[in-house]
Design a protein around this motif. Structure first.
Motif, PDB file in Angstrom:
ATOM      1  N   GLY A 266       7.651  -0.921  -4.350  1.00 54.77           N
ATOM      2  CA  GLY A 266       7.398   0.182  -4.220  1.00 54.77           C
ATOM      3  C   GLY A 266       9.015   1.043  -3.936  1.00 54.77           C
ATOM      4  O   GLY A 266       8.722   2.066  -4.569  1.00 54.77           O
ATOM      5  N   LEU A 267       9.522   0.931  -3.180  1.00 57.48           N
ATOM      6  CA  LEU A 267      10.586   1.554  -2.543  1.00 57.48           C
ATOM      7  C   LEU A 267      11.320   2.101  -3.715  1.00 57.48           C
ATOM      8  O   LEU A 267      12.140   2.909  -3.631  1.00 57.48           O
ATOM      9  CB  LEU A 267      10.537   0.898  -1.691  1.00 57.48           C
ATOM     10  CG  LEU A 267      12.135   1.185  -0.591  1.00 57.48           C
ATOM     11  CD1 LEU A 267      11.958   2.573   0.130  1.00 57.48           C
ATOM     12  CD2 LEU A 267      12.766   0.383   0.272  1.00 57.48           C
TER      13      LEU A 267
ATOM     14  N   THR B 127       0.879  -1.171  -0.317  1.00 55.69           N
ATOM     15  CA  THR B 127       0.282  -0.012   0.020  1.00 55.69           C
ATOM     16  C   THR B 127       0.980   1.093  -0.097  1.00 55.69           C
ATOM     17  O   THR B 127      -0.050   2.093  -0.598  1.00 55.69           O
ATOM     18  CB  THR B 127      -0.924   0.067   1.120  1.00 55.69           C
ATOM     19  OG1 THR B 127      -0.323  -0.595   2.495  1.00 55.69           O
ATOM     20  CG2 THR B 127      -1.388  -0.736   1.090  1.00 55.69           C
ATOM     21  N   GLY B 128       1.893   1.187   0.003  1.00 54.64           N
ATOM     22  CA  GLY B 128       2.779   2.118   0.050  1.00 54.64           C
ATOM     23  C   GLY B 128       3.301   2.972  -1.565  1.00 54.64           C
ATOM     24  O   GLY B 128       3.211   2.086  -2.313  1.00 54.64           O
ATOM     25  N   PHE B 129       3.823   4.287  -0.766  1.00 57.96           N
ATOM     26  CA  PHE B 129       4.480   4.860  -2.045  1.00 57.96           C
ATOM     27  C   PHE B 129       3.263   5.647  -3.260  1.00 57.96           C
ATOM     28  O   PHE B 129       2.990   5.223  -4.426  1.00 57.96           O
ATOM     29  CB  PHE B 129       5.238   4.301  -3.073  1.00 57.96           C
ATOM     30  CG  PHE B 129       6.766   4.370  -1.709  1.00 57.96           C
ATOM     31  CD1 PHE B 129       7.367   5.250  -1.487  1.00 57.96           C
ATOM     32  CD2 PHE B 129       6.867   2.909  -1.200  1.00 57.96           C
ATOM     33  CE1 PHE B 129       8.368   5.257  -0.565  1.00 57.96           C
ATOM     34  CE2 PHE B 129       7.590   2.542  -0.695  1.00 57.96           C
ATOM     35  CZ  PHE B 129       8.557   3.868   0.232  1.00 57.96           C
TER      36      PHE B 129
ATOM     37  N   GLY C  44      16.166   3.640  -4.517  1.00 58.42           N
ATOM     38  CA  GLY C  44      15.156   3.870  -4.136  1.00 58.42           C
ATOM     39  C   GLY C  44      15.421   5.764  -4.227  1.00 58.42           C
ATOM     40  O   GLY C  44      13.875   6.381  -3.932  1.00 58.42           O
ATOM     41  N   LEU C  45      16.412   6.397  -4.444  1.00 61.11           N
ATOM     42  CA  LEU C  45      15.961   7.956  -4.332  1.00 61.11           C
ATOM     43  C   LEU C  45      15.796   8.535  -5.395  1.00 61.11           C
ATOM     44  O   LEU C  45      15.039   9.556  -5.565  1.00 61.11           O
ATOM     45  CB  LEU C  45      17.730   8.492  -3.890  1.00 61.11           C
ATOM     46  CG  LEU C  45      17.793   8.571  -2.199  1.00 61.11           C
ATOM     47  CD1 LEU C  45      19.775   8.610  -2.355  1.00 61.11           C
ATOM     48  CD2 LEU C  45      18.139   9.439  -1.569  1.00 61.11           C
TER      49      LEU C  45
ATOM     50  N   MET D 128      15.346  -2.195  -8.114  1.00 61.72           N
ATOM     51  CA  MET D 128      15.889  -3.495  -7.411  1.00 61.72           C
ATOM     52  C   MET D 128      15.346  -3.513  -5.807  1.00 61.72           C
ATOM     53  O   MET D 128      14.298  -3.160  -5.902  1.00 61.72           O
ATOM     54  CB  MET D 128      17.366  -2.818  -6.715  1.00 61.72           C
ATOM     55  CG  MET D 128      18.466  -2.391  -8.034  1.00 61.72           C
ATOM     56  SD  MET D 128      19.483  -2.788  -8.727  1.00 61.72           S
ATOM     57  CE  MET D 128      20.325  -2.965  -6.877  1.00 61.72           C
ATOM     58  N   ALA D 129      16.127  -5.179  -5.103  1.00 60.76           N
ATOM     59  CA  ALA D 129      15.266  -5.452  -4.412  1.00 60.76           C
ATOM     60  C   ALA D 129      15.762  -4.263  -3.172  1.00 60.76           C
ATOM     61  O   ALA D 129      17.675  -4.670  -2.657  1.00 60.76           O
ATOM     62  CB  ALA D 129      15.754  -7.366  -3.803  1.00 60.76           C
ATOM     63  N   LEU D 130      14.712  -4.515  -1.993  1.00 57.92           N
ATOM     64  CA  LEU D 130      15.657  -3.509  -1.471  1.00 57.92           C
ATOM     65  C   LEU D 130      13.912  -3.422   0.322  1.00 57.92           C
ATOM     66  O   LEU D 130      12.774  -2.887  -0.303  1.00 57.92           O
ATOM     67  CB  LEU D 130      15.637  -1.683  -1.051  1.00 57.92           C
ATOM     68  CG  LEU D 130      15.976  -1.185  -0.067  1.00 57.92           C
ATOM     69  CD1 LEU D 130      17.782  -1.662   0.254  1.00 57.92           C
ATOM     70  CD2 LEU D 130      16.114   0.309  -0.773  1.00 57.92           C
ATOM     71  N   GLY D 131      14.275  -3.493   1.191  1.00 56.95           N
ATOM     72  CA  GLY D 131      13.376  -3.349   2.114  1.00 56.95           C
ATOM     73  C   GLY D 131      13.287  -2.317   3.954  1.00 56.95           C
ATOM     74  O   GLY D 131      15.193  -2.087   3.986  1.00 56.95           O
ATOM     75  N   VAL D 132      12.552  -2.343   4.416  1.00 56.21           N
ATOM     76  CA  VAL D 132      13.034  -0.772   5.129  1.00 56.21           C
ATOM     77  C   VAL D 132      12.075  -1.081   6.163  1.00 56.21           C
ATOM     78  O   VAL D 132      10.473  -1.750   5.914  1.00 56.21           O
ATOM     79  CB  VAL D 132      12.589   0.872   4.253  1.00 56.21           C
ATOM     80  CG1 VAL D 132      11.998   1.462   6.129  1.00 56.21           C
ATOM     81  CG2 VAL D 132      14.255   1.127   4.013  1.00 56.21           C
ATOM     82  N   THR D 133      12.368  -1.558   7.173  1.00 56.08           N
ATOM     83  CA  THR D 133      11.582  -1.662   8.174  1.00 56.08           C
ATOM     84  C   THR D 133      11.807  -0.051   9.387  1.00 56.08           C
ATOM     85  O   THR D 133      12.781   0.520   9.943  1.00 56.08           O
ATOM     86  CB  THR D 133      11.592  -2.255   9.590  1.00 56.08           C
ATOM     87  OG1 THR D 133      11.872  -3.654   8.330  1.00 56.08           O
ATOM     88  CG2 THR D 133      10.457  -2.257  10.492  1.00 56.08           C
TER      89      THR D 133
END
Length: 442
Positions: free
Chosen positions: A267-268, A241-243, A313-314, A273-278
């Protein structure tokens, strides 16, 4: 051999019964909302390649940013080291996340971001001398990923059945869809009285793999208020649901009660690329600060905060926050709403649901939303034959497109869904009895 044949000789694909599945479609290029196959056939990517692609394939701004990063620094260990892209992306995210979010922890994908969130919540109470608080509450039909912690807080299904004895216990409550709000509030209120509850994890406003099941912010706020009164951590899984997907940057932006922890991925990076954020609150972060090194958060990945992924991401964040992207999201939402009106009352349509750029159509008369619904394969084949990539969830077909999709391209998707409706109506007509049997009156 063709690329597809070479693939079949060496690869194992996700969510695919390899014995019966047709050869995969070999894609060699992407361009905007389109995927181009080896033979030149074009497929409109109406599901953003599993919900990850925000801005279109091979976007030049992301390409340039990634290329520059690759020529500068491809990777560095993130324990004891840092780099500009990781810092800048964390700073940028914290500017747009809810004000409760104070720290960014990087991982590799959506499931690992959920694993991190669960571990943060449980170790918080362990560090505070409350190890009995280790039970998580989740929605009954939820999906949070395929690693063991993420599976544990997801719906029990055919996907998780082989691992059932290995999943930790979770308290499931129903989704507060319209008409069931009071019942679900009572379920939460009862569980919240217990002294072993640590956190409530949820997909805010839209449950993705459950069939794009949607519920209202007011209902979620009421559940979160109960959690807040009982010091139960609030974990928002915004991987899907983000972004901007729901019409606001994050689904949590619709809420009064803001999360303690948030999970982000998909969508980060704009699907690059594969990337996760908590992300987490200051209070959670501070619970791990101690001269006692056993209170350290012992979690990491070899590719934590990979510079190339952070650069993607940036670049994606640049595009997301541009006025043009905001206008595109509004345009898509308006087009979905108009198509929903077009479907209203038509035979073969059970329900139409929409939240922002997400549209879901539930077809009748199939009585199951199961991934194994008989309609799923028929719908998928019909769409592919028309040059549209859709991945039905049983008898539910959803649209979750890149924001660059044009109105004409959306019309192609909508016309494909109308063709699915015709398929359903024809099937119902073919199986209907010639005349209704007569029964004696009471």
């Amino acid at each position: 051999m063709s690329l597809a044949q070479r693939d079949a000789a060496v690869l194992w694909h996700p969510y695919t019964q390899m014995q019966t599945a047709p050869l995969p479609i070999p894609v060699v290029r992407g361009e905007g909302a389109w995927l181009i196959a080896e033979d030149g056939t074009r497929y409109l990517d109406a599901v953003a390649s599993w919900w990850v692609n925000l801005h279109g394939h091979a976007h030049p701004h992301i390409t340039q940013r990634v290329s520059a990063q690759l020529a500068t620094l491809e990777h560095v260990i993130f324990a004891g080291f840092t780099h500009p892209a990781a810092v800048e992306l964390a700073e940028g995210l914290l500017q747009i996340l809810p004000s409760t979010q104070n720290r960014i922890f990087y991982s590799d994908n959506g499931a690992t971001s959920v694993e991190v969130a669960i571990k943060m919540a449980l170790q918080y109470f362990h560090n505070h001398g409350q190890p009995q608080r280790r039970t998580i509450i989740a929605f009954r039909d939820s999906y949070h990923g395929d690693t063991f912690g993420a599976m544990s807080v997801s719906a029990r299904s055919a996907f998780t059945a082989p691992f059932a004895p290995l999943l930790f216990n979770v308290e499931f409550i129903d989704v507060p869809v319209p008409g069931r709000e009071a019942e679900v509030m009572a379920q939460m209120a009862s569980l919240a009285q217990r002294d072993d509850i640590a956190a409530f994890i949820f997909e805010p406003l839209v449950l993705g793999t459950a069939g794009m099941v949607m519920y209202e912010p007011e209902s979620l706020d009421a559940l979160l208020s109960i959690c807040r009164r009982h010091d139960i951590f609030i974990i928002a899984d915004e991987v899907m649901t983000g972004f901007g997907r729901t019409g606001r940057l994050f689904a949590s932006d619709y809420l009064r009660e803001q999360p303690d922890i948030m999970c982000l991925s998909k969508g980060l990076t704009g699907g690059t690329m594969a990337l996760g954020v908590t992300s987490c609150s200051a209070a959670i972060y501070e619970a791990f600060l101690s001269s006692d090194r056993t209170k350290t958060f012992f979690h990491g990945h070899s590719y934590t905060a990979n510079p190339v992924a952070c650069a993607a991401g940036l670049a994606s964040l640049d595009l997301l926050l541009a006025p043009e992207s905001f206008a595109d999201r509004q345009r898509i939402a308006a087009a979905h709403a108009q198509f929903a009106q077009e479907l209203h009352g038509l035979p073969g349509i059970r329900e139409v649901r929409q939240r922002g750029t997400i549209l879901a159509v539930e077809f009748a008369p199939d009585e199951t939303t199961s991934y194994f619904s008989r309609l799923r394969d028929e719908f998928y084949a019909l769409a592919i034959a028309r040059g549209v990539l859709l991945r039905p969830l049983g008898n539910i077909v959803y649209v979750l497109p890149p924001y660059c999709i044009s109105n004409a391209e959306l019309r192609l998707v909508y016309d494909t869904m109308l063709a699915m409706r015709e398929l359903v109506v024809r099937a119902a007509t073919a199986t209907a009895p010639a005349s209704l049997p007569e029964f004696p009156h009471d």
